[in-house]
Design an enzyme around this catalytic site. Sequence first.
Site, PDB file in Angstrom:
ATOM      1  N   MET A 114       0.812  -1.216   0.000  1.00  0.00           N
ATOM      2  CA  MET A 114       0.000   0.000   0.000  1.00  0.00           C
ATOM      3  C   MET A 114       0.852   1.274   0.000  1.00  0.00           C
ATOM      4  SD  MET A 114      -2.733  -1.418   2.805  1.00  0.00           S
ATOM      5  CE  MET A 114      -3.829  -0.007   2.839  1.00  0.00           C
ATOM      6  N   HIS A 115       0.212   2.385  -0.349  1.00  0.00           N
ATOM      7  CA  HIS A 115       0.704   3.754  -0.154  1.00  0.00           C
ATOM      8  C   HIS A 115       1.739   4.246  -1.170  1.00  0.00           C
ATOM      9  CE1 HIS A 115      -1.303   3.122   3.605  1.00  0.00           C
ATOM     10  NE2 HIS A 115      -0.355   2.345   4.088  1.00  0.00           N
ATOM     11  N   ASP A 170      -3.142  -4.750  -0.049  1.00  0.00           N
ATOM     12  CA  ASP A 170      -2.788  -6.053   0.512  1.00  0.00           C
ATOM     13  C   ASP A 170      -3.560  -6.380   1.780  1.00  0.00           C
ATOM     14  OD1 ASP A 170      -1.403  -4.249   2.157  1.00  0.00           O
ATOM     15  OD2 ASP A 170       0.572  -5.055   1.707  1.00  0.00           O
TER      16      ASP A 170
END
Length: 501
Positions: free
Chosen positions: A81-82, A240
Amino acid sequence: MPYLMGIDLGTSSLKTMIVDEAGKAMAIASRDYMIESPVAGFAEQTPQVWWDACVATCRQAIAQSGVDVSLIKGVGFSGQMHGMVPLDENYEVVRPAILHCDARSCEQVQMICETLGAQRIRELTGNPIYTGFLLTSLLWVRDNEPENYRRIRHVCLPKDYIKYKLCGLLSSDYSDASATLAFDLENNCWSKQLLDIFSLPADIFPACFDAFAPVGCVTEAAALETGLCEGTTVVAGGADQVMQGLGNGAIGFDTATVNIGSSGQVSFQSAMPLVNPALCTNTFAGYQKGRWIVMGAIMHAGLALKWFKNLLDIKSYAQLDALAASVRPGSGGVLFLPYLNGERTPHINPALSASFFGCTMQTGKAEMARAVMEGVAFALMQCMEVCGDIGLSASEVIASGGGARSELWLQIQSDIYGLPLKVAESAEQACLGAAIVAGVGCGVYEDVAQGCAAAVRYQDKVILPDMKNHAIYMEYYRLFKDSYQAGRDIFTRATRLGRES
């Protein structure tokens, strides 16, 4: 019989799994790669490395499974992520991707916090502002690499890049997009207010969909590279943590997951976008509109143990487990704070580094190895406490990630939390979650609930806490929390000095 493929783009490896409609794994292939850190506090990866890993693991999984590729009906994705992947007008990578564990954007975080203030941060983002998120990383590039910034015409999240390479169309999903700090959680769209405030063009962000929505088909070029059939359905996939939840069957509001992957998370399902008043947890969209997850996250879980293993040149995780198992709970008085490159929940402090406490002349590898495992579990216990403070609870807890493969680490977790833990049969829950949404998107399952019911099973053994050990651990846990509070300023100063040197 139809088959499904799930691809999980992690921080340290990419895994591809082929399953049948009952969730049975026909093949699993994995390819490791490294985090690049050209400057202290930086964490980057070259997207081509991800695609090369995707190609290699697709081919390996297809060969290993013996499945007729024409029977692989859908491909789904799970992704770290991110992170921020910048692309030019031709969808070529402008610079290496900046990852979730990157700490370079402290000035941009401060600027956002000062511009918005705590109340507007709660209203507009629903999340704490932290380094390594797509918005802060993009602003860092604008401030520090203006030539690169001028070339950017598209930005996406890591898994969306390999999805683009597979189907030729750039897209994202609500769960991953909601973890960028540039997303409107309540309305499931990119936040016009935030983008206007920070003078960012809205058209650089991709369209977003439910995780199971078909967003394209495998192209001829990608089919030649991966071995998949041209025209195979590609779905949006998800973050995820959301895919890992599906792969654990955790779609009920009374179920929580505790994940030890490269990073670590405690995640709860929610029917509304709960915002923590202290802004020390995260609230992200779930696998479809009207679903959310609330989670506490730590930066270094499995990565902390991997760092220790490599540092001491220990050959295998089995050897590390054996060392740690030789030591009693409490690691001979040794405590480990797993803040190798900052920490999120509950400290929201990127200027932290890790520490061992309580080492003596009797301290050896075994005590330190167990202290790392215990320190990660203590940090996850704090995540549980913080989520509990805003009213979240669960009647069952499912342990997942690489940490769930270690019986010792599972027992340490259960003893620290004082809770029984279930473990899914599938060792690759994020891959399985990605395969489940692929199955929904191509019509193998009617919906996510049916897919989870068909594909997710649990190990017979439930890990039960030893309450005597739990009492011991609660003493150490209080020390764990107190040590951060007592040494916070020193930790921060030491970390900044190290990054400047």
